[in-house]
Scaffold this motif. Structure first.
Motif, PDB file in Angstrom:
ATOM      1  N   ILE A  68       0.860  -1.190   0.000  1.00 48.27           N
ATOM      2  CA  ILE A  68       0.000   0.000   0.000  1.00 48.27           C
ATOM      3  C   ILE A  68       0.894   1.236   0.000  1.00 48.27           C
ATOM      4  CG2 ILE A  68      -1.784   1.304   1.204  1.00 48.27           C
ATOM      5  CD1 ILE A  68      -2.866  -1.284   2.292  1.00 48.27           C
ATOM      6  N   PHE A  69       0.784   2.023  -1.050  1.00 46.64           N
ATOM      7  CA  PHE A  69       1.590   3.221  -1.235  1.00 46.64           C
ATOM      8  C   PHE A  69       0.670   4.444  -1.180  1.00 46.64           C
ATOM      9  CE2 PHE A  69       3.627  -0.381  -3.093  1.00 46.64           C
ATOM     10  CZ  PHE A  69       5.002  -0.174  -3.020  1.00 46.64           C
ATOM     11  N   ALA A  70       1.241   5.612  -0.954  1.00 45.17           N
ATOM     12  CA  ALA A  70       0.433   6.836  -0.890  1.00 45.17           C
ATOM     13  C   ALA A  70       1.254   8.009  -1.387  1.00 45.17           C
ATOM     14  CB  ALA A  70      -0.065   7.090   0.533  1.00 45.17           C
ATOM     15  N   GLY A  71       0.564   9.014  -1.926  1.00 43.11           N
ATOM     16  CA  GLY A  71       1.263  10.194  -2.425  1.00 43.11           C
ATOM     17  C   GLY A  71       0.317  11.355  -2.605  1.00 43.11           C
ATOM     18  N   GLY A  72       0.842  12.458  -3.129  1.00 43.33           N
ATOM     19  CA  GLY A  72       0.040  13.660  -3.344  1.00 43.33           C
ATOM     20  C   GLY A  72      -0.421  14.263  -2.034  1.00 43.33           C
ATOM     21  N   ASP A  73      -1.671  14.694  -1.994  1.00 47.24           N
ATOM     22  CA  ASP A  73      -2.217  15.345  -0.803  1.00 47.24           C
ATOM     23  C   ASP A  73      -2.377  14.391   0.368  1.00 47.24           C
ATOM     24  OD1 ASP A  73      -2.385  17.529  -2.419  1.00 47.24           O
ATOM     25  OD2 ASP A  73      -4.568  17.608  -2.527  1.00 47.24           O
TER      26      ASP A  73
END
Length: 579
Positions: free
Chosen positions: A393-398
């Motif tokens: 599980i990856f995350a990015g941006g806001d």
């Protein structure tokens, strides 16, 4: 006349042309061609190889330029309009006569691609892996694009009626026309990305299992407005900026009348004030508690607002609301630059108040996912890979700690896609090292002469507020070519023939167009003439001790100073620390 001992010990040089070896100075250094990192590339949060695609435009090959650009950023027509172009802030040409209009040329390429129907090339093979992207804003769309080009099957799920995120529901149409946004997203559909709109994710683990997704990229936007308690808020009409801008886009927002006061000092506040005029307000004013120098909005945003007649009340805070008016307290800055009240109050007319005090990310659905950690409303990730504490599980941006701009979001999407691809193949993504950035003090700026920057036409301010027509126009083909020609090619040879013509020993071999040059070290004396005249610092002088002799006639550099041309690109922002 007596000859001194010193003179007697000297061996005279053989006459020229006799074929005998002549004694002379021993070479202590030699020139080496290098490729350094131009500051525009280093300053681009999306990691574009700006210098490379500008060179294609200069050569007149626009499609090659677009394809080079879209290796890193799939949305040039969007970025040419909404990016705040930190590449231009870094541009060395600013020290001569003005930065190259990089965003203007980028927009030209993006618009030309839409006009001519250029499409992305489909991947040669499919991997069989499925990736879920949550959120169809800039970061999610960027990740979807790069993952699709890597051969993965990508599904984008978003709770909005149409893809684009804050690009559609937060950036007004006078800055980003919707046909441009739709055209650039349509290319992703043609590439094979599947969009599922009006889909709110509530149970991530269940969706991942049911859909057979091997990895997830969370790219939800900051759609939740921060609130503030103001005495007597019920006495007036109060809106939040995000809901207001979204309502204007969807057609749900009713016209405004009278005076509208916008509370806040960011780009969203500037947009809200400008949009308010376009939907009927007689007057828009902005109330902000800090000074102009401290506002989070970009200066050009404030200038555009003021050009449209919007008054900005600096160093003011709203203390009370009444029927059709506000009570504001005048602030002043202490020695640390922090605002505090002075006890002096003013009254401002305001029929409607729009709160633009910042946004929070809608990440509540991740709270129950094992391993995911939070910092307030944003998700903690590994800066190098953007993976959360939950494997896959990856995350990015806001959704992560970062500056909230379109370009940074796109850069995060690219970085996440590379990390996801490596993770799916059980590999570790190794980020390429940063290399020496070339600044103007190492260039010979006298070589280039003065050539003023071409300006993009703008609508007259009086005409802007009547509709949502695009305020800024693009460059013509001729103007875009002129701007590309202003690029200094900092740190990278552009075959000007300066070294070839300047070498007193004819020690430079010209290899042909596009192949640059090489040194004939059998002739080179190490005088440094080529190095001193190179306008772009594409030559370094390296000590002889750094070289050894191989079995061939070519010397071998024991500690290379060359950087490979493909390494002149810089990845998305090196840090995801909050700006």
């Amino acid at each position: 006349m007596r000859v001194s001992d010193q003179q007697r010990d000297l061996t005279p040089l053989a006459p020229l042309g006799l074929g005998r070896l002549r004694s002379g100075p021993v070479r202590s250094q030699r020139p080496v061609y290098v490729d350094l990192l131009p500051p525009c590339n280093a300053g681009c949060p999306a990691g574009e190889n700006i210098q490379a695609w500008l060179a294609h435009v200069k050569a007149g090959d626009h499609e090659a330029a677009w394809r080079q650009l879209t290796l890193d950023n799939p949305f040039p027509a969007i970025h040419g309009r909404v990016c705040y172009h930190p590449c231009e802030t870094a541009c060395n040409r600013a020290d001569l006569d003005g930065a190259v209009s990089i965003h203007g040329v980028e927009r030209f390429l993006g618009d030309l691609a839409i006009e001519r129907g250029w499409q992305f090339e489909a991947p040669a093979t499919r991997t069989g892996h499925r990736v879920l992207v949550i959120g169809s804003g800039p970061s999610g769309l960027s990740a979807a694009y790069h993952l699709a080009r890597q051969g993965h099957d990508v599904v984008v799920r978003d709770n909005g009626p149409a893809p684009g995120g804050m690009m559609r529901y937060g950036i007004p149409a006078y800055r980003l026309p919707r046909h441009v946004l739709d055209a650039e997203i349509d290319r992703l559909v043609r590439l094979g990305v599947r969009f599922e709109q009006d889909h709110r994710v509530t149970d991530l683990e269940a969706e991942r299992l049911e859909g057979g997704f091997d990895a997830v990229f969370v790219a939800v936007g900051a759609h939740l407005s921060k609130r503030v308690d103001i005495p007597n808020m019920d006495a007036g009409r109060v809106l939040d900026a995000v809901t207001f801008l979204r309502g204007v886009e969807t057609g749900e927002q009713q016209p405004l009348h009278g005076t509208v006061a916008v509370y806040g000092g960011g780009n969203t506040a500037m947009d809200a004030a400008r949009v308010a005029r376009r939907v009927g307000a007689d007057e828009s004013v902005i109330v902000y508690r800090r000074s102009r120098e401290q506002m989070p909005a970009h200066e050009e945003e404030a200038e555009d607002a003021e050009a449209e007649g919007i008054r900005i009340n600096w160093l003011r805070t709203i203390q009370d609301m009444g029927e059709g008016e506000l009570t504001v307290e005048v602030q002043e800055l202490d020695e640390h630059g922090r605002p505090h009240g002075t006890g002096t109050y003013e009254t401002l007319a305001a029929d409607t108040v729009i709160l633009a005090l910042g946004q929070e990310s809608d990440t509540a659905f991740l709270r129950d996912v094992a391993g995911v950690e939070f910092d307030d409303d944003v998700v903690k990730v590994a800066p190098s890979t953007l993976m959360t504490g939950a494997p896959g599980i990856f995350a990015g941006g806001d959704a992560v700690p970062s500056q909230r701009t379109v370009t940074i979001g796109v850069g995060h999407g690219k970085r996440a896609a590379r990390s996801i691809d490596a993770w799916l193949h059980s590999e570790e993504f190794v980020k390429e090292p940063r290399h020496d950035i070339i600044h103007s003090d190492r260039l010979n700026l006298w070589y280039f002469g003065d050539h003023d920057r071409r300006q993009q036409p703008e609508l007259d301010p009086a005409a802007r507020i009547a509709a949502f027509e695009e305020v800024v126009s693009g460059l013509s083909e001729q103007e875009a070519g002129f701007e590309a020609g202003r690029c200094l090619s900092c740190g990278n040879c552009f075959e000007c023939d300066g070294c070839f013509g300047a070498c007193p020993e004819d020690a430079i071999i010209k290899l042909g167009k596009g192949l640059r040059y090489e040194f004939d070290y059998a002739k080179c004396t190490g005088c440094g003439t080529c190095y001193r005249q190179c306008p772009v610092h594409a030559i370094e002088m390296v000590a002889e001790s750094e070289f050894t002799r191989s079995e061939s006639t070519q010397p071998v550099l024991t500690q290379p100073v060359l950087t490979q041309p493909e390494l002149t690109q810089v990845d998305a922002t090196d840090s995801v620390e909050r700006g």
